[in-house]
Design a protein around this motif. Structure first.
Motif, PDB file in Angstrom:
ATOM      1  N   GLY A   1       0.666  22.303  -5.351  1.00  0.00           N
ATOM      2  CA  GLY A   1      -0.002  23.422  -4.701  1.00  0.00           C
ATOM      3  C   GLY A   1      -0.774  23.051  -3.451  1.00  0.00           C
ATOM      4  N   GLU A   2      -2.005  23.570  -3.362  1.00  0.00           N
ATOM      5  CA  GLU A   2      -2.826  23.355  -2.168  1.00  0.00           C
ATOM      6  C   GLU A   2      -3.148  21.881  -1.946  1.00  0.00           C
ATOM      7  N   TYR A   3      -3.237  21.105  -3.027  1.00  0.00           N
ATOM      8  CA  TYR A   3      -3.566  19.677  -2.893  1.00  0.00           C
ATOM      9  C   TYR A   3      -2.422  18.946  -2.185  1.00  0.00           C
ATOM     10  N   ARG A   4      -1.189  19.282  -2.550  1.00  0.00           N
ATOM     11  CA  ARG A   4      -0.019  18.672  -1.914  1.00  0.00           C
ATOM     12  C   ARG A   4       0.069  19.108  -0.443  1.00  0.00           C
ATOM     13  N   GLN A   5      -0.176  20.385  -0.172  1.00  0.00           N
ATOM     14  CA  GLN A   5      -0.098  20.885   1.199  1.00  0.00           C
ATOM     15  C   GLN A   5      -1.145  20.224   2.095  1.00  0.00           C
ATOM     16  N   VAL A   6      -2.370  20.089   1.583  1.00  0.00           N
ATOM     17  CA  VAL A   6      -3.428  19.445   2.364  1.00  0.00           C
ATOM     18  C   VAL A   6      -3.070  17.994   2.646  1.00  0.00           C
TER      19      VAL A   6
ATOM     20  N   MET B   1       0.810  -1.206   0.000  1.00  0.00           N
ATOM     21  CA  MET B   1       0.000   0.000   0.000  1.00  0.00           C
ATOM     22  C   MET B   1       0.854   1.273   0.000  1.00  0.00           C
ATOM     23  N   ALA B   2       2.184   1.117   0.160  1.00  0.00           N
ATOM     24  CA  ALA B   2       3.043   2.291   0.232  1.00  0.00           C
ATOM     25  C   ALA B   2       3.237   2.952  -1.125  1.00  0.00           C
ATOM     26  N   SER B   3       2.516   2.528  -2.163  1.00  0.00           N
ATOM     27  CA  SER B   3       2.648   3.114  -3.486  1.00  0.00           C
ATOM     28  C   SER B   3       2.244   4.579  -3.490  1.00  0.00           C
ATOM     29  N   TYR B   4       1.474   5.031  -2.503  1.00  0.00           N
ATOM     30  CA  TYR B   4       1.057   6.430  -2.486  1.00  0.00           C
ATOM     31  C   TYR B   4       2.259   7.354  -2.333  1.00  0.00           C
ATOM     32  N   LEU B   5       3.404   6.827  -1.827  1.00  0.00           N
ATOM     33  CA  LEU B   5       4.597   7.645  -1.687  1.00  0.00           C
ATOM     34  C   LEU B   5       5.067   8.182  -3.037  1.00  0.00           C
ATOM     35  N   ILE B   6       4.874   7.388  -4.079  1.00  0.00           N
ATOM     36  CA  ILE B   6       5.214   7.830  -5.424  1.00  0.00           C
ATOM     37  C   ILE B   6       4.111   8.709  -5.987  1.00  0.00           C
ATOM     38  N   GLU B   7       2.886   8.272  -5.824  1.00  0.00           N
ATOM     39  CA  GLU B   7       1.757   8.951  -6.454  1.00  0.00           C
ATOM     40  C   GLU B   7       1.512  10.340  -5.875  1.00  0.00           C
ATOM     41  N   LYS B   8       1.932  10.581  -4.625  1.00  0.00           N
ATOM     42  CA  LYS B   8       1.678  11.894  -4.042  1.00  0.00           C
ATOM     43  C   LYS B   8       2.501  12.985  -4.727  1.00  0.00           C
ATOM     44  N   ASP B   9       3.546  12.595  -5.482  1.00  0.00           N
ATOM     45  CA  ASP B   9       4.307  13.578  -6.243  1.00  0.00           C
ATOM     46  C   ASP B   9       3.478  14.189  -7.365  1.00  0.00           C
ATOM     47  N   LEU B  10       2.352  13.542  -7.694  1.00  0.00           N
ATOM     48  CA  LEU B  10       1.467  14.088  -8.722  1.00  0.00           C
ATOM     49  C   LEU B  10       0.677  15.283  -8.213  1.00  0.00           C
ATOM     50  N   LEU B  11       0.574  15.416  -6.897  1.00  0.00           N
ATOM     51  CA  LEU B  11      -0.170  16.529  -6.317  1.00  0.00           C
ATOM     52  C   LEU B  11       0.691  17.789  -6.303  1.00  0.00           C
TER      53      LEU B  11
ATOM     54  N   LYS C   1     -13.071  20.982  -1.467  1.00  0.00           N
ATOM     55  CA  LYS C   1     -14.214  20.177  -1.915  1.00  0.00           C
ATOM     56  C   LYS C   1     -14.154  18.787  -1.295  1.00  0.00           C
ATOM     57  N   ILE C   2     -12.951  18.324  -0.978  1.00  0.00           N
ATOM     58  CA  ILE C   2     -12.749  17.003  -0.372  1.00  0.00           C
ATOM     59  C   ILE C   2     -12.713  17.100   1.145  1.00  0.00           C
ATOM     60  N   THR C   3     -11.951  18.053   1.655  1.00  0.00           N
ATOM     61  CA  THR C   3     -11.712  18.121   3.097  1.00  0.00           C
ATOM     62  C   THR C   3     -12.625  19.099   3.829  1.00  0.00           C
ATOM     63  N   GLY C   4     -13.259  19.990   3.084  1.00  0.00           N
ATOM     64  CA  GLY C   4     -14.001  21.052   3.746  1.00  0.00           C
ATOM     65  C   GLY C   4     -13.044  22.164   4.143  1.00  0.00           C
TER      66      GLY C   4
ATOM     67  N   THR D   1      -8.022  13.499  -8.200  1.00  0.00           N
ATOM     68  CA  THR D   1      -9.191  13.668  -9.072  1.00  0.00           C
ATOM     69  C   THR D   1      -9.684  15.114  -9.025  1.00  0.00           C
ATOM     70  N   ALA D   2      -9.741  15.695  -7.821  1.00  0.00           N
ATOM     71  CA  ALA D   2     -10.161  17.094  -7.682  1.00  0.00           C
ATOM     72  C   ALA D   2      -9.190  18.026  -8.396  1.00  0.00           C
ATOM     73  N   GLN D   3      -7.891  17.703  -8.325  1.00  0.00           N
ATOM     74  CA  GLN D   3      -6.881  18.537  -8.985  1.00  0.00           C
ATOM     75  C   GLN D   3      -7.042  18.506 -10.492  1.00  0.00           C
ATOM     76  N   THR D   4      -7.229  17.319 -11.043  1.00  0.00           N
ATOM     77  CA  THR D   4      -7.374  17.206 -12.509  1.00  0.00           C
ATOM     78  C   THR D   4      -8.678  17.825 -13.012  1.00  0.00           C
ATOM     79  N   GLU D   5      -9.701  17.846 -12.175  1.00  0.00           N
ATOM     80  CA  GLU D   5     -10.990  18.434 -12.564  1.00  0.00           C
ATOM     81  C   GLU D   5     -11.082  19.910 -12.231  1.00  0.00           C
ATOM     82  N   GLY D   6     -10.020  20.467 -11.631  1.00  0.00           N
ATOM     83  CA  GLY D   6     -10.006  21.887 -11.320  1.00  0.00           C
ATOM     84  C   GLY D   6     -10.832  22.275 -10.112  1.00  0.00           C
ATOM     85  N   LYS D   7     -11.189  21.311  -9.278  1.00  0.00           N
ATOM     86  CA  LYS D   7     -11.970  21.604  -8.074  1.00  0.00           C
ATOM     87  C   LYS D   7     -11.012  21.932  -6.922  1.00  0.00           C
TER      88      LYS D   7
END
Length: 348
Positions: A13-18, A1-11, A59-62, A49-55
């Motif tokens: 701005g604010e998405y990465r900070q959150v 499940m540690a694959s998110y360590l790589i995928e989080k580099d896709l985030l 919208k995810i965290t409140g 998904t929110a980042q790619t859709e421009g949201k």
């Protein structure tokens, strides 16, 4: 499940900070590793998904990220979360105790049998307790400022807390030995209890894995954790060094100094890393030498055999060598610098 360590580099701005703030919260609240990996991977998918859709990330965290963290990890924190992760904690502790028992068996004095020998665990026990208390205190202190800082990194926080805890453990062990505090347990009983728990824990884990996957073998189809870390560093290093170079150029421009080329900047990085390797080697060698001499002199004064000092020197040297391996720049690190030179300056 540690694959998110790589995928989080896709985030970005604010998405990465959150995401990093939520990741830090999970670490500081002691969320179990399996639950943490799964829940963070799910959150990453939603944020990407929110980042790619421009949201917006809200919208995810409140608007209140702290409240989102409390609600999101509600079932994984507190007494419930702690009790869920407790068997794994005891498994790691059992391994530590078992290693020390095996060392005691190996260095057992003549005329003493396995069934009659006593093992001294005052230093180890006091060190582990003190390290745990300092770790919890550091996590609690960090948690107070988690949502006040503009930027925060779970990796940096975990390394700082780990470093403080290890330093406290080593200090308490040395103080315990220096002042002669003792707490003995039967060697045979402690060894059998620790070994029995390790065997039972692994058997239960194998049983759960078989029930879940139909096989006792661990799934190795994905990338290993170490490979994921290496891939992440390979992806980030050209970007990070390019950003560092631009900041240097800005500072030089403000001072009216002439800017270096990117190639000269990378060559200076290479020299700095070579220098740091030498400094770390000297530092850890001095630490090893001072600790070994201190223990050797103390043991000689108390009439403890030289063999004990040699064992301490070997164990201490192995630990410091491991720490050195973590922080020094390896050949792979220098190859990454060569790769950065080949890629050139990365555009923002």
């Amino acid at each position: 499940m540690a694959s998110y360590l790589i995928e989080k580099d896709l985030l970005t701005g604010e998405y990465r900070q959150v995401f990093e703030r939520v990741e830090s919260y999970a670490m500081l609240e002691g969320v179990g590793q399996n639950a943490q990996d799964e829940m963070l991977a799910n959150l990453l998918d939603l944020l990407y998904t929110a980042q790619t859709e421009g949201k917006p990330a809200t919208k995810i965290t409140g608007p209140d990220v702290e409240r989102f963290c409390r609600d999101y990890f509600a079932e994984q924190t507190g007494l419930d979360g702690w009790s869920r992760d407790m068997p794994t904690g005891f498994y790691r502790l059992a391994w530590v105790m078992l290693v020390f028992c095996l060392i005691d068996i190996w260095t057992m004095e003549d005329g003493t049998t396995f069934w009659t020998a006593q093992t001294e665990i005052a230093g180890l026990l006091a060190g582990l307790i003190a390290g745990a208390l300092v770790s919890f205190a550091s996590m609690g202190f960090s948690r107070r400022f988690l949502f006040q800082l503009k930027r925060i990194s779970a990796a940096v926080l975990s390394w700082v807390i780990l470093g403080i805890s290890v330093a406290v453990v080593v200090l308490i062990v040395l103080l315990t030995d220096r002042f002669g505090w003792t707490f003995e347990l039967p060697l045979a009983a402690l060894t059998l209890i620790c070994a029995g728990y390790v065997v039972i824990y692994k058997a239960v884990q194998l049983g759960l894995r078989y029930r879940k996957t139909g096989s006792f073998k661990k799934d190795t189809s994905g990338e290993s954790f170490l490979q994921l870390i290496n891939d992440s560093v390979d992806q980030e290093m050209p970007k990070a060094l390019s950003q560092k170079y631009r900041k240097e150029c800005e500072k030089r421009s403000r001072k009216g100094e002439e800017n270096r080329t990117y190639g000269e900047f990378l060559e200076a990085e290479r020299r700095t890393r070579h220098r740091m390797n030498r400094v770390l080697l000297i530092l850890y060698t001095v630490i090893w030498g001072v600790e070994t001499v201190f223990i050797g002199v103390t043991n000689a004064q108390e009439g403890i055999p030289l063999w004990d000092t040699l064992i301490f020197a070997a164990v201490c040297g192995a630990i410091l060598a491991l720490v050195y391996r973590i922080f020094y720049c390896s050949k792979k690190g220098f190859r990454r610098l060569d790769y950065c030179a080949k890629v050139g300056l990365v555009e923002e």
